[in-house]
Design a protein around this motif. Structure first.
Motif, PDB file in Angstrom:
ATOM      1  N   ILE A  88       0.839  -1.191   0.000  1.00 51.16           N
ATOM      2  CA  ILE A  88       0.000   0.000   0.000  1.00 51.16           C
ATOM      3  C   ILE A  88       0.878   1.247   0.000  1.00 51.16           C
ATOM      4  O   ILE A  88       1.775   1.399   0.825  1.00 51.16           O
ATOM      5  CB  ILE A  88      -0.934   0.025   1.221  1.00 51.16           C
ATOM      6  N   GLY A  89       0.628   2.134  -0.972  1.00 49.21           N
ATOM      7  CA  GLY A  89       1.357   3.392  -1.029  1.00 49.21           C
ATOM      8  C   GLY A  89       2.629   3.362  -1.840  1.00 49.21           C
ATOM      9  O   GLY A  89       3.314   4.380  -1.937  1.00 49.21           O
ATOM     10  N   SER A  90       2.965   2.220  -2.463  1.00 49.07           N
ATOM     11  CA  SER A  90       4.172   2.154  -3.277  1.00 49.07           C
ATOM     12  C   SER A  90       3.853   1.446  -4.588  1.00 49.07           C
ATOM     13  O   SER A  90       2.716   1.053  -4.849  1.00 49.07           O
ATOM     14  CB  SER A  90       5.301   1.432  -2.533  1.00 49.07           C
ATOM     15  N   ILE A  91       4.872   1.288  -5.437  1.00 46.25           N
ATOM     16  CA  ILE A  91       4.686   0.692  -6.755  1.00 46.25           C
ATOM     17  C   ILE A  91       5.603  -0.525  -6.887  1.00 46.25           C
ATOM     18  O   ILE A  91       6.793  -0.470  -6.568  1.00 46.25           O
ATOM     19  CB  ILE A  91       4.987   1.708  -7.873  1.00 46.25           C
ATOM     20  N   SER A  92       5.028  -1.604  -7.375  1.00 48.46           N
ATOM     21  CA  SER A  92       5.752  -2.865  -7.489  1.00 48.46           C
ATOM     22  C   SER A  92       6.829  -2.803  -8.571  1.00 48.46           C
ATOM     23  O   SER A  92       6.834  -1.919  -9.422  1.00 48.46           O
ATOM     24  CB  SER A  92       4.776  -4.000  -7.803  1.00 48.46           C
ATOM     25  N   GLU A  93       7.690  -3.798  -8.533  1.00 50.79           N
ATOM     26  CA  GLU A  93       8.770  -3.913  -9.509  1.00 50.79           C
ATOM     27  C   GLU A  93       8.231  -4.267 -10.889  1.00 50.79           C
ATOM     28  O   GLU A  93       8.539  -3.590 -11.884  1.00 50.79           O
ATOM     29  CB  GLU A  93       9.743  -4.994  -9.045  1.00 50.79           C
ATOM     30  N   VAL A  94       7.425  -5.332 -10.973  1.00 52.26           N
ATOM     31  CA  VAL A  94       6.953  -5.844 -12.255  1.00 52.26           C
ATOM     32  C   VAL A  94       5.490  -6.275 -12.141  1.00 52.26           C
ATOM     33  O   VAL A  94       4.934  -6.384 -11.041  1.00 52.26           O
ATOM     34  CB  VAL A  94       7.810  -7.035 -12.744  1.00 52.26           C
ATOM     35  N   PHE A  95       4.903  -6.559 -13.324  1.00 50.20           N
ATOM     36  CA  PHE A  95       3.514  -6.996 -13.409  1.00 50.20           C
ATOM     37  C   PHE A  95       3.414  -8.071 -14.487  1.00 50.20           C
ATOM     38  O   PHE A  95       4.232  -8.109 -15.414  1.00 50.20           O
ATOM     39  CB  PHE A  95       2.594  -5.826 -13.789  1.00 50.20           C
ATOM     40  N   ASP A  96       2.400  -8.910 -14.377  1.00 51.22           N
ATOM     41  CA  ASP A  96       2.129  -9.845 -15.462  1.00 51.22           C
ATOM     42  C   ASP A  96       1.869  -9.078 -16.756  1.00 51.22           C
ATOM     43  O   ASP A  96       1.397  -7.938 -16.737  1.00 51.22           O
ATOM     44  CB  ASP A  96       0.913 -10.713 -15.134  1.00 51.22           C
ATOM     45  N   ALA A  97       2.115  -9.732 -17.877  1.00 49.21           N
ATOM     46  CA  ALA A  97       2.043  -9.052 -19.175  1.00 49.21           C
ATOM     47  C   ALA A  97       0.640  -8.979 -19.749  1.00 49.21           C
ATOM     48  O   ALA A  97       0.432  -8.329 -20.781  1.00 49.21           O
ATOM     49  CB  ALA A  97       2.967  -9.754 -20.173  1.00 49.21           C
ATOM     50  N   GLU A  98      -0.325  -9.633 -19.124  1.00 50.36           N
ATOM     51  CA  GLU A  98      -1.694  -9.627 -19.635  1.00 50.36           C
ATOM     52  C   GLU A  98      -2.656  -9.254 -18.516  1.00 50.36           C
ATOM     53  O   GLU A  98      -2.363  -9.415 -17.330  1.00 50.36           O
ATOM     54  CB  GLU A  98      -2.055 -11.015 -20.195  1.00 50.36           C
ATOM     55  N   ASP A  99      -3.826  -8.788 -18.937  1.00 54.67           N
ATOM     56  CA  ASP A  99      -4.879  -8.426 -18.001  1.00 54.67           C
ATOM     57  C   ASP A  99      -5.169  -9.607 -17.061  1.00 54.67           C
ATOM     58  O   ASP A  99      -5.261 -10.738 -17.543  1.00 54.67           O
ATOM     59  CB  ASP A  99      -6.131  -8.056 -18.806  1.00 54.67           C
ATOM     60  N   PRO A 100      -5.244  -9.402 -15.726  1.00 51.56           N
ATOM     61  CA  PRO A 100      -5.377  -8.129 -15.004  1.00 51.56           C
ATOM     62  C   PRO A 100      -4.064  -7.495 -14.556  1.00 51.56           C
ATOM     63  O   PRO A 100      -4.068  -6.681 -13.637  1.00 51.56           O
ATOM     64  CB  PRO A 100      -6.213  -8.531 -13.799  1.00 51.56           C
ATOM     65  N   PHE A 101      -2.939  -7.870 -15.154  1.00 55.09           N
ATOM     66  CA  PHE A 101      -1.646  -7.253 -14.863  1.00 55.09           C
ATOM     67  C   PHE A 101      -1.327  -7.328 -13.363  1.00 55.09           C
ATOM     68  O   PHE A 101      -1.077  -6.326 -12.694  1.00 55.09           O
ATOM     69  CB  PHE A 101      -1.617  -5.797 -15.341  1.00 55.09           C
ATOM     70  N   ALA A 102      -1.330  -8.540 -12.846  1.00 56.52           N
ATOM     71  CA  ALA A 102      -1.088  -8.751 -11.419  1.00 56.52           C
ATOM     72  C   ALA A 102       0.306  -8.278 -11.038  1.00 56.52           C
ATOM     73  O   ALA A 102       1.281  -8.545 -11.748  1.00 56.52           O
ATOM     74  CB  ALA A 102      -1.241 -10.231 -11.088  1.00 56.52           C
ATOM     75  N   PRO A 103       0.443  -7.555  -9.906  1.00 57.23           N
ATOM     76  CA  PRO A 103       1.762  -7.106  -9.466  1.00 57.23           C
ATOM     77  C   PRO A 103       2.623  -8.267  -9.011  1.00 57.23           C
ATOM     78  O   PRO A 103       2.140  -9.196  -8.359  1.00 57.23           O
ATOM     79  CB  PRO A 103       1.441  -6.155  -8.306  1.00 57.23           C
ATOM     80  N   ARG A 104       3.912  -8.204  -9.338  1.00 55.77           N
ATOM     81  CA  ARG A 104       4.847  -9.281  -9.000  1.00 55.77           C
ATOM     82  C   ARG A 104       6.181  -8.674  -8.545  1.00 55.77           C
ATOM     83  O   ARG A 104       6.381  -7.473  -8.572  1.00 55.77           O
ATOM     84  CB  ARG A 104       5.096 -10.179 -10.214  1.00 55.77           C
ATOM     85  N   GLY A 105       7.109  -9.571  -8.186  1.00 58.20           N
ATOM     86  CA  GLY A 105       8.452  -9.134  -7.827  1.00 58.20           C
ATOM     87  C   GLY A 105       8.467  -8.360  -6.523  1.00 58.20           C
ATOM     88  O   GLY A 105       7.639  -8.584  -5.628  1.00 58.20           O
ATOM     89  N   CYS A 106       9.418  -7.440  -6.397  1.00 56.56           N
ATOM     90  CA  CYS A 106       9.482  -6.606  -5.202  1.00 56.56           C
ATOM     91  C   CYS A 106       8.216  -5.771  -5.082  1.00 56.56           C
ATOM     92  O   CYS A 106       7.737  -5.212  -6.070  1.00 56.56           O
ATOM     93  CB  CYS A 106      10.695  -5.684  -5.270  1.00 56.56           C
ATOM     94  N   VAL A 107       7.703  -5.657  -3.875  1.00 56.09           N
ATOM     95  CA  VAL A 107       6.444  -4.931  -3.690  1.00 56.09           C
ATOM     96  C   VAL A 107       6.651  -3.417  -3.711  1.00 56.09           C
ATOM     97  O   VAL A 107       5.687  -2.664  -3.877  1.00 56.09           O
ATOM     98  CB  VAL A 107       5.755  -5.340  -2.380  1.00 56.09           C
ATOM     99  N   ALA A 108       7.882  -2.970  -3.530  1.00 51.59           N
ATOM    100  CA  ALA A 108       8.185  -1.539  -3.569  1.00 51.59           C
ATOM    101  C   ALA A 108       9.521  -1.366  -4.274  1.00 51.59           C
ATOM    102  O   ALA A 108      10.544  -1.833  -3.766  1.00 51.59           O
ATOM    103  CB  ALA A 108       8.246  -0.953  -2.157  1.00 51.59           C
ATOM    104  N   GLN A 109       9.517  -0.707  -5.432  1.00 50.10           N
ATOM    105  CA  GLN A 109      10.716  -0.631  -6.268  1.00 50.10           C
ATOM    106  C   GLN A 109      11.076   0.820  -6.543  1.00 50.10           C
ATOM    107  O   GLN A 109      10.227   1.626  -6.940  1.00 50.10           O
ATOM    108  CB  GLN A 109      10.485  -1.371  -7.585  1.00 50.10           C
ATOM    109  N   ALA A 110      12.348   1.157  -6.361  1.00 48.48           N
ATOM    110  CA  ALA A 110      12.799   2.545  -6.444  1.00 48.48           C
ATOM    111  C   ALA A 110      12.535   3.165  -7.806  1.00 48.48           C
ATOM    112  O   ALA A 110      11.964   4.253  -7.912  1.00 48.48           O
ATOM    113  CB  ALA A 110      14.290   2.627  -6.102  1.00 48.48           C
TER     114      ALA A 110
END
Length: 690
Positions: A654-676
């Motif tokens: 909550i309040g940050s942006i993940s490192e990566v996302f799946d390439a198709e809808d729904p584009f689930a967040p993956r990897g580090c949960v907070a990426q610089a």
């Protein structure tokens, strides 16, 4: 349905608004799948799930950052809480998931709201006519955490039972690593000190409890085997145990809060600032961060990203020599944690993120500290790829991090007009160019046949597409990579200008000659008519690679674009139609033989997908740069491209942006949960399109 508020709480003046992001109506699955994070400015942190159950090896209330070889260490893993109300009814929160999948997670019904106030987590529990608020915060630059409870509504006394549990270990160690037992607890006047045997390197964990009628009951309890579900799903050891010395009991009333504090600092330092003062200091610091940021980032989404950005800018506590060198020169040391939880500071990520984390946010002095800190580590014309957590020296296998250093210096100089820092760095920058021109480590060097920069060494992954599993380099990209040459050309043009400004006409002319030659060769060699874009790599192991990847954007987006302007629109349109998503750009276009639509599974499966379709949030920055160049009259459309990130702030961490996302809808967040660089580039794009 989640209720999200972008409203602010006014602090100090109407011009400085502290954002509140609320998430309500959560069921248990979403409570376990969403996380919170608080950082301390040293690389240490506290984090966990909204439900309180640990699902990762990194979840804990105090991960302290100490000098190498200790590094970041997990010191306080878990806190189970029970509330006993005046009618003797109870509610418990902060349970665990036992091995075998037996779910013992309490508090799902009692938790009615979670929010970030000024970026700090606050839980709201409602039960038996009472409302209790809990918040977690860390004093800046201290290995200390405070967990505070407030009775927001209800009569009488609520009796709290708090059970701390520990497993001292490196924060990146598997949860199955042997516990350093036996632990020893000593107590003096509500000061409790927990240590392990002398054969182990861990510092003492110091605990302090503020509140009425506080007492500790010793029972030396060992937990059942706990399942860390995310670790298991990622293919790592997923079962471990914790040890608890006992439990605290303390009274919570409307007129007196309860605060349990934990620290690895000395008692004198730990208790020097009371918890309520520490909270006020931290809130004041956060107000100042928003006040000095770009005007477009002082409220709403922009302000939330300013607070998220703060988590990544740190003093490198694990490398005492950096601080000593900086202080000797009358300077200070700073660096950037690439991502939470497992990344340290990476050269590439730091240089790309520097603008959004420090320049857009008005932290210019710290930007200078970062550049000078990394300049001190240049070896053989390279800056470090990354610094291992428990070591003092960097690892250098990177072909692009050093070239991003030039871009970071450029943006810093543009934002600050700090010519003194530029002059100090110029000898280092010239040395870097010289090493690249004649050839340096890992096969990095200019091809005398065409003036383009080539790179590659067997067994190494040198570009940002750096996945490697065992001996398998997933995307080696050996040869002449498109973004490497775009960055090389940009660096040469920057040096040409800087040297001319410093009166060195001969050296400037030399840079111009090299840049002109590289540009001519690039425009002759890299255009791929079949793809209406650029080859990703030429002169590679298998010849020229026409794969449609976002790397070609840098031939347009950088301040000195190497690509002929007539071909800019085609490159941008190809990336828009084949790679752009609501949360960044795919790393490989659908339809390619190696394309992977999901990033999941064990390490090998994830590495196979890491740069083979997986969406990277940070790439929205260069896409926006390229879009604005090719569509200067359509800049307003860019705001629509960032809408997906705004809603994402209520997902994953909550309040940050993940490192990566799946390439198709729904584009689930993956990897580090907070990426610089995710946070930095989205914030930079937000501000530049205001």
């Amino acid at each position: 349905m989640d209720a999200i508020s972008d409203s602010g709480l006014t602090r100090a003046s109407d011009a400085v608004r502290i954002p509140v992001r609320r998430v309500a109506g959560l069921d248990l699955d979403r409570m376990l799948g969403r996380e919170w994070l608080v950082a301390n400015g040293l690389g240490g942190y506290a984090c966990g799930t909204l439900a309180g159950a640990a699902t990762r090896r990194y979840h804990g209330l105090l991960v302290a950052a100490h000098p190498a070889p200790l590094g970041r260490v997990m010191m306080l893993n878990h806190l189970t809480e029970q509330f006993r109300f005046p009618d003797y009814s109870t509610a418990a929160v902060g349970g665990i998931e036992k091995r075998g999948g037996e779910l013992d997670v309490h508090g799902a019904s009692a938790l009615t709201e979670f929010c970030l106030e000024a970026g700090l987590p606050v839980w709201r529990y409602e039960a038996h006519g009472h409302v209790i608020e809990k918040r977690v915060y860390m004093p800046h630059n201290r290995n200390t955490v405070h967990v505070a409870y407030r009775l927001a509504r209800g009569d009488g006394t609520v009796r709290l039972k708090l059970r701390p549990s520990v497993h001292f270990r490196g924060h990146d160690d598997p949860v199955s690593v042997r516990s350093p037992e036996p632990y020893t607890l000593t107590a003096t006047d509500h000061r409790y000190e927990l240590t392990c045997g002398p054969s182990h390197p861990f510092p003492a964990l110091r605990l302090h409890l503020l509140g009425d009628a506080a007492a500790l009951t010793l029972d030396g309890l060992r937990s059942p085997e706990i399942l860390y579900r995310v670790e298991e799903h990622r293919g790592y050891e997923g079962v471990g145990v914790l040890w608890s010395p006992g439990f605290f009991r303390v009274n919570l009333t409307a007129d007196r809060e309860v605060v349990l504090s934990a620290s690895t600092e000395s008692w004198e330092t730990f208790l020097a600032v009371p918890p309520d003062a520490a909270l006020e200091h931290e809130l004041g610091r956060r107000r100042r961060l928003i006040a000095i940021a770009d005007p477009a980032a002082r409220s709403g989404f922009g302000a939330e990203l300013v607070l998220a950005a703060d988590q990544f800018v740190i003093t490198p506590a694990t490398r005492a020599a950096d601080t000593a060198r900086a202080h000797a020169a009358g300077d200070d040391a700073r660096t950037v944690v690439a991502g939470y939880h497992w990344f340290t500071d990476w050269g590439r990520d730091t240089m790309i993120a520097l603008d959004g984390l420090t320049l857009v946010t008005g932290r210019h002095r710290e930007a200078g500290y970062i550049l000078r800190t990394f300049a001190a580590h240049v070896r053989d014309g390279l800056i470090p790829n990354y610094f291992p957590d428990k070591e003092s020296q960097g690892v250098y296998h990177t072909a692009d991090a050093t070239l991003w250093f030039f871009q970071a210096v450029h943006r810093f100089t543009e934002a600050t007009d700090d010519r003194e820092t530029l002059r100090k760095l110029l000898p280092t920058l010239r040395d870097i160019v010289d090493h690249h021109a004649r050839g340096t480590r890992f096969g990095i060097g200019v091809d005398p046949a065409d003036g383009l920069l080539r790179q590659g060494a067997e067994g190494y992954q040198l570009t940002w597409m750096d996945a490697k599993c065992g001996d398998w380099v997933v995307t080696p990209r050996r040869g002449k990579a498109v973004e490497i040459n775009a960055l090389w050309y940009n660096a040469l043009r920057l040096m040409e200008g800087w040297l001319a400004e410093e009166g060195d006409a001969a050296a400037s002319a030399e840079m111009k000659l090299a840049a002109d030659r590289a540009a001519a060769s690039f425009n002759t060699r890299f255009w791929c008519e079949a793809e209406k874009g650029l080859f990703d790599v030429i002169d590679g192991d298998s010849g020229d690679d026409p794969s449609c990847r976002p790397n070609q954007l840098f031939a347009v987006s950088l301040p000195h674009p190497i690509l002929d302007p007539l071909r800019w629109p085609a490159v941008v349109e190809t990336c828009r139609t084949r790679l752009l998503t609501p949360v960044g750009l795919r790393s490989l276009a659908p339809g390619s033989p190696d394309y992977k639509s999901r990033y999941f599974g064990d390490l090998r499966a994830r590495d196979a997908a890491y740069h083979q379709g997986t969406v990277w949030a940070w790439l929205i920055g260069p896409f926006v740069d390229a879009w604005r160049k090719t569509h200067p009259d359509r800049t307003a459309e860019v705001r629509g491209l960032l809408a997906g990130f705004e809603s994402h702030l209520s997902d994953a961490c909550i309040g940050s942006i993940s490192e990566v996302f799946d390439a198709e809808d729904p584009f689930a967040p993956r990897g580090c949960v907070a990426q610089a660089w995710s946070v930095a580039e989205v914030l930079r794009a937000w501000v530049m399109t205001t």
